[in-house]
Design a protein around this motif. Structure first.
Motif, short mmCIF file in Angstrom:
data_model
loop_
_atom_site.label_atom_id
_atom_site.label_comp_id
_atom_site.label_asym_id
_atom_site.label_seq_id
_atom_site.Cartn_x
_atom_site.Cartn_y
_atom_site.Cartn_z
N LEU A 312 11.22 -30.92 -5.09
CA LEU A 312 12.23 -31.91 -5.00
C LEU A 312 12.44 -32.64 -6.25
N LEU A 313 10.94 -32.53 -7.19
CA LEU A 313 11.08 -33.53 -8.34
C LEU A 313 11.93 -32.72 -9.16
N ALA A 314 12.34 -31.34 -9.37
CA ALA A 314 13.26 -30.75 -10.11
C ALA A 314 14.49 -31.09 -9.80
N MET A 315 14.81 -31.28 -8.53
CA MET A 315 15.96 -31.67 -7.88
C MET A 315 16.34 -33.26 -8.41
N TYR A 316 15.38 -34.28 -8.69
CA TYR A 316 15.64 -35.61 -8.74
C TYR A 316 15.70 -35.62 -10.22
N THR A 317 15.18 -34.48 -11.12
CA THR A 317 15.30 -34.71 -12.57
C THR A 317 16.41 -33.99 -12.96
N ASN A 318 17.40 -33.65 -11.97
CA ASN A 318 18.65 -32.76 -12.55
C ASN A 318 18.31 -31.60 -13.08
N GLN A 319 17.34 -30.89 -12.69
CA GLN A 319 16.86 -29.47 -13.15
C GLN A 319 17.50 -28.62 -12.07
N ALA A 320 18.71 -28.26 -11.87
CA ALA A 320 19.14 -27.61 -11.02
C ALA A 320 18.94 -26.12 -10.89
N ASP A 321 18.80 -25.58 -11.78
CA ASP A 321 18.24 -24.04 -12.05
C ASP A 321 16.84 -24.03 -11.47
N GLN A 322 15.90 -24.88 -12.02
CA GLN A 322 14.56 -24.93 -11.66
C GLN A 322 14.32 -25.25 -10.15
N CYS A 323 15.18 -26.06 -9.63
CA CYS A 323 15.15 -26.39 -8.14
C CYS A 323 15.39 -25.11 -7.26
N ARG A 324 16.80 -24.54 -7.77
CA ARG A 324 16.99 -23.48 -6.94
C ARG A 324 15.92 -22.36 -7.14
N LYS A 325 15.48 -22.14 -8.29
CA LYS A 325 14.38 -20.93 -8.43
C LYS A 325 13.24 -21.44 -7.47
N LEU A 326 12.54 -22.61 -7.68
CA LEU A 326 11.40 -22.95 -6.84
C LEU A 326 11.82 -22.87 -5.24
N SER A 327 12.83 -23.24 -4.77
CA SER A 327 13.19 -23.40 -3.35
C SER A 327 13.48 -22.05 -2.90
N SER A 328 14.09 -21.01 -3.75
CA SER A 328 14.23 -19.55 -3.32
C SER A 328 12.72 -19.09 -3.24
N SER A 329 11.94 -19.12 -4.21
CA SER A 329 10.73 -18.76 -4.07
C SER A 329 9.87 -19.22 -2.90
N LEU A 330 9.92 -20.44 -2.62
CA LEU A 330 9.42 -21.02 -1.27
C LEU A 330 9.83 -20.27 -0.19
N GLN A 331 11.29 -20.04 -0.10
CA GLN A 331 11.94 -19.42 0.97
C GLN A 331 11.36 -18.06 1.18
N SER A 332 11.12 -17.17 0.27
CA SER A 332 10.66 -15.96 0.33
C SER A 332 9.14 -15.99 0.82
N GLN A 333 8.41 -16.91 0.41
CA GLN A 333 7.01 -16.91 0.91
C GLN A 333 6.90 -17.49 2.50
N ASN A 334 7.62 -18.57 2.64
CA ASN A 334 7.81 -18.88 4.00
C ASN A 334 9.28 -18.80 4.67
N PRO A 335 9.62 -17.67 5.10
CA PRO A 335 11.12 -17.35 5.66
C PRO A 335 11.41 -18.07 6.62
N GLY A 336 10.51 -18.41 7.65
CA GLY A 336 10.84 -19.21 8.75
C GLY A 336 10.88 -20.70 8.60
N HIS A 337 10.53 -21.10 7.48
CA HIS A 337 10.35 -22.66 7.15
C HIS A 337 11.58 -23.30 7.02
N PRO A 338 11.91 -24.56 7.52
CA PRO A 338 13.32 -25.15 7.16
C PRO A 338 13.23 -25.87 5.82
N ARG A 339 12.17 -26.18 5.42
CA ARG A 339 12.50 -27.24 4.20
C ARG A 339 12.96 -26.69 2.96
N PRO A 340 12.42 -25.25 2.58
CA PRO A 340 13.24 -24.67 1.38
C PRO A 340 14.67 -24.69 1.56
#
Length: 672
Positions: A312-340
C-alpha cells in the motif's frame, strides 16, 4: 587426543578458553577456539556440539542446522533438541514437530519445546495447552513462572489473532509479563479500557521489580517498558486517539530497543496512522520492518499485515511497478486472500483502468467463491463509479451472504428507485420477505420488511399489490389503526364492499377523540403559538383617569420621500414601473442626428455660425481678409459678434463648470 598441540597451543588450554568464554557469554570468541580444535579433529562430537550451542546462542540458526546436517552421522541423536529448536526458530514448524516426535526419548526439555512448537501452529494450539498445563502441574523448578507466562501468551494470541473465546486458566497476575498477557486477551475481546488498565498495572509491577536491582539504570527500565508502551499506543489507536498513539509510538522508536520484532510492529503501526499522508516518514519507518530476523520474531499474521502495508505504501508513493510486484508476491503466498487482489485493483483505479480492475475482480471471484463477498462489494462500487447502476445491483444480488440483510435490501431498493425500476425494487422486497417467511416467520426483521414493502408500493401507486402486505401486518396486530386505514384505502380501488366491511373495524369518533386541555397545550414548553391571557383587574390596580398632560403624544408617521422633480399635482405615469423599452410611448433612440459638438466637422468650424462665416452669402465681401485689429474700422465688414475660430475656446466639462460656480468658504462654519 591425537594431537595435543594445535598451532603451538595445547588442546587443553583451548578447551579451557571455550569453558571460560561460555561462562562469560562470549560465544563468538568460543567459536574461534572451537574452530581451531575442529581443524585438527574434524569429527570431535563434543567440539561439534559446543559449536552448535554457540551458534544457537548467537542466533545463527541456519549455520547451526548446516553443521548438524553435515555431521549427522557422527552426531546422531546427540543434538535432537538443538535441531528441533533451530527449525522452530526458523518457523519450520512441521519439520520441528517431526524431529521431536522422532526422538528416541521424550525428555522434559523436548516436551517443553514441543509445547512451544505447537504454540506456533494455529492448528495445534489446543495440543499446546494440554502439554503446557501438564508441565506446570508436574514440574517444580525455577522455570515455573516462565511456563505460566508462555501459557498466558498462547491464550492471548488465540484471543487476539484467532478471535477465540478467552479461557480462564486461573493463572495469577503476580508478574508484569502475566499482567501484560492478560491485557492482550482483553484486547482480543474488545475490552480496550480494561486492557489499558491492565497495562498500567503491568508497568507499575515492572518498575517495582526492576527498581530493586541496583545495576539497572533508568534507560534499562524504559527499554523493558517499551513493549508495554507500544501496546498502550495500540489501544489508543483502536480507540481513535491517533495523536496520543503516534506520540507514544515515536517515543518507543527513539529508545531503539534491541527487539527487532517490537520495532517492526511499532513502525508498521505508525505507517497505518500516516496512511497516504506524511509519506516521507513512512518510507523511513518501513526500513525498520526489513531488519534481519524479523520474520522469526513475529506471528505469521503480523508478517502478513506488514507486507500488505508495504504494498500500500508503494501505491501511495506512486511506485506502480513496486506495488504490482509486492501484491503479486503476496497473492502467490496467499492465493485465497482477497487483500492482494484489492491492492492491485486500487492501483489500476489510480491509473484510470476501471474495466481491467473489474475483470481482475471477476476472475478472483470465479476462482475463490468462498472469499468473493468482499470482492463483489468492490466490483459493485466500481460499477457505480462508472454509472452502471443496474450492473452494480446485479452483482450485489449475487452475494448470497448479504443478499437478504436489511442494509443490502435498502441499498438495492434505493438504486432501483434511482433507475426508476420499481418492479426490480419490489422484486427485492419479495425475495427478502419470502426468505424470512421461511426462516424467521413473524420476527421483527420480517415484519419490518413487510411494512417497508407496503409503504413503498403505496408511495408509487401500487395499492393493489400492497393489499397482501397490509393484510399480513393487520393480522399480526388488529389494533393498528394506521395499517387498517391503509388497507381500506387500497381496497377502495379494488373491492369497495371489502373496504366497507373493513371500515366497521375502525373506532368511532368518540373513542378517537382525545381529552386534551387546549389552554394547557398552548402554554406548554413546546408550543409555537401562545395565546396571551387578559390580565385580571383588581380594585387596587384600577386604571385612573388620565389627565390631558398624561396622555402620550402619538408619534407622527413620516411621509415617504418623493423623487426629485416630482410634481405632486400631476397624475403619475401608470407605466412608471415598466422598463422604458416596454412602455407604450417609447419610440426608440433616434439615429443619424448628430449633436453639435466642436471638432466634429472642419477643423475649428461651428455648425451654428457656418452661415454667418460663409463669405459668399454676404451682400458685399472685401477683396481681402481684414488685418487683425482693423475689423472694427472696416466699413465693408458686416456688424457681427462672431468670434473667429482660432479664438474660440472649447466648452468646459460639467465638473469644471461646477468647480467654477463653487464659492470658497471662509472660516469653519459658513452661512448665507
Amino acid at each position: 587426543f591425537a594431537n595435543p598441540d594445535v598451532g603451538g597451543v595445547s588442546v587443553a588450554s583451548l578447551w579451557t578458553e571455550v569453558n571460560r568464554c561460555g561462562q562469560n557469554g562470549d560465544y563468538t570468541r568460543a567459536l574461534k577456539a572451537l574452530s581451531k580444535i575442529l581443524h585438527e579433529s574434524r569429527d570431535d562430537v563434543t567440539a561439534l556440539h559446543c559449536k552448535i550451542v554457540c551458534l544457537v546462542q548467537n542466533g545463527s540458526f541456519k549455520e547451526a542446522l548446516n553443521v548438524m546436517n553435515t555431521h549427522s552421522k557422527v552426531l546422531g541423536s546427540e543434538v535432537v533438541f538443538e535441531k528441533a529448536y533451530c527449525e522452530y526458530r526458523l518457523n519450520r514448524v512441521e519439520s520441528a514437530l517431526k524431529t521431536i516426535e522422532g526422538a528416541a526419548e521424550q525428555t522434559d526439555k523436548l516436551k517443553e519445546l514441543y509445547g512451544q512448537v505447537t504454540k506456533a501452529s494455529v492448528d495445534l494450539i489446543c495440543l499446546f495447552l494440554s502439554v503446557y498445563t501438564d508441565l506446570i502441574r508436574n514440574s517444580q523448578d525455577e522455570y515455573e513462572e516462565e511456563r505460566k507466562t508462555n501459557l498466558a501468551a498462547v491464550v492471548a494470541a488465540m484471543s487476539q489473532w484467532e478471535k477465540a473465546p478467552s479461557e480462564d486458566l486461573g493463572l495469577p497476575e503476580s508478574t508484569y509479563e502475566l499482567c501484560y498477557n492478560s491485557s492482550c486477551s482483553l484486547i482480543g475481546q474488545g475490552q480496550f479500557t480494561e486492557a489499558f488498565n491492565k497495562l498500567q498495572q503491568a508497568e507499575e509491577l515492572c518498575r517495582v521489580s526492576l527498581a530493586d536491582d541496583s545495576d539497572v539504570t533508568e534507560e534499562d527500565i524504559e527499554s523493558e517498558l517499551a513493549v508495554i508502551h507500544s501496546q498502550m499506543a495500540y489501544i489508543m489507536q483502536l480507540q481513535g486517539r491517533t495523536d496520543e498513539a503516534l506520540q507514544l509510538y515515536n517515543q518507543v522508536i527513539k529508545l531503539k530497543p534491541s527487539d527487532v520484532g517490537l520495532l517492526a510492529v511499532t513502525a508498521n503501526n505508525i505507517i497505518t496512522i500516516n496512511k497516504d499522508q506524511n509519506v516521507f516518514d513512512s518510507k523511513k519507518k518501513v526500513k525498520l520492518t526489513n531488519a534481519e530476523g524479523v520474520e522469526y520474531k513475529l506471528a505469521k499474521k503480523q508478517v502478513q499485515a506488514i507486507d500488505f502495508n508495504k504494498a500500500l505504501l508503494a501505491m501511495y508513493t506512486n511506485q506502480a511497478d513496486q506495488c504490482r510486484k509486492l501484491s503479486s508476491s503476496l497473492q502467490s503466498q496467499n492465493p485465497g486472500h482477497p487483500r492482494p487482489v484489492l491492492i492491485q485493483v486500487a492501483q489500476l483505479c489510480r491509473e484510470k483502468q476501471h474495466s481491467k480492475a473489474i475483470e481482475l475482480l471477476q476472475q478472483f471471484s470465479d476462482q475463490h467463491p468462498e472469499s468473493a463477498s468482499e470482492i463483489k462489494m468492490t466490483m459493485a462500487q466500481l460499477y457505480l463509479v462508472q454509472g452502471h447502476v443496474t450492473k452494480a445491483c446485479d452483482v450485489l444480488r449475487s452475494i448470497e451472504e448479504f443478499k437478504y440483510k436489511s442494509g443490502m435490501v435498502s441499498a438495492l431498493v434505493t438504486m432501483y428507485s434511482h433507475e426508476e425500476d420499481i418492479d426490480g425494487a419490489i422484486d427485492v422486497f419479495k425475495q427478502a420477505i419470502e426468505h424470512y417467511q421461511s426462516e424467521q416467520p413473524g420476527s421483527a426483521i420480517h415484519l419490518a420488511l413487510v411494512r417497508e414493502a407496503a409503504n413503498f408500493k403505496l408511495k408509487y401507486g401500487r395499492k393493489k399489490e400492497a393489499i397482501s402486505d397490509l393484510e399480513q401486518l393487520w393480522k399480526q396486530n388488529t389494533n393498528d389503526i394506521h395499517t387498517l386505514a391503509q388497507l381500506i384505502s387500497a381496497y377502495s380501488l379494488v373491492d369497495t364492499d371489502k373496504a366497507k366491511s373493513l371500515s366497521k373495524h375502525l373506532p368511532s369518533a368518540d373513542t378517537m377523540s382525545f381529552n386534551v386541555d387546549v389552554d394547557e397545550l398552548e402554554n406548554s414548553h413546546g408550543a409555537t403559538y401562545v395565546r396571551k391571557k387578559a390580565a385580571k383587574v383588581t380594585g387596587e390596580n384600577l386604571p385612573k383617569e388620565q389627565s390631558q398632560g398624561e396622555i402620550k403624544k402619538k408619534k407622527k408617521k413620516k411621509k415617504g420621500k418623493l423623487p426629485k422633480n416630482c410634481d405632486p399635482k400631476a397624475t403619475p405615469d401608470p407605466e412608471r414601473w415598466l422598463p422604458m423599452r416596454e412602455r407604450s410611448y417609447y419610440r426608440g433612440k433616434k439615429k443619424g442626428k448628430k449633436k453639435e459638438q466642436i471638432g466634429k466637422g472642419t477643423q475649428g468650424a461651428m455648425a451654428g455660425a457656418s452661415a454667418e462665416l460663409d463669405a459668399s452669402k454676404t451682400a458685399s465681401s472685401p477683396p481681402t481678409s481684414p488685418r487683425p485689429g482693423s475689423a472694427s474700422g472696416s466699413s465693408t465688414a458686416p456688424a457681427s459678434n462672431v468670434v473667429p475660430p482660432r479664438q474660440q475656446k472649447p466648452a468646459a466639462s460639467g465638473a469644471t463648470r461646477k468647480k467654477a460656480t463653487q464659492k470658497k468658504k471662509k472660516g469653519g462654519k459658513g452661512g448665507w
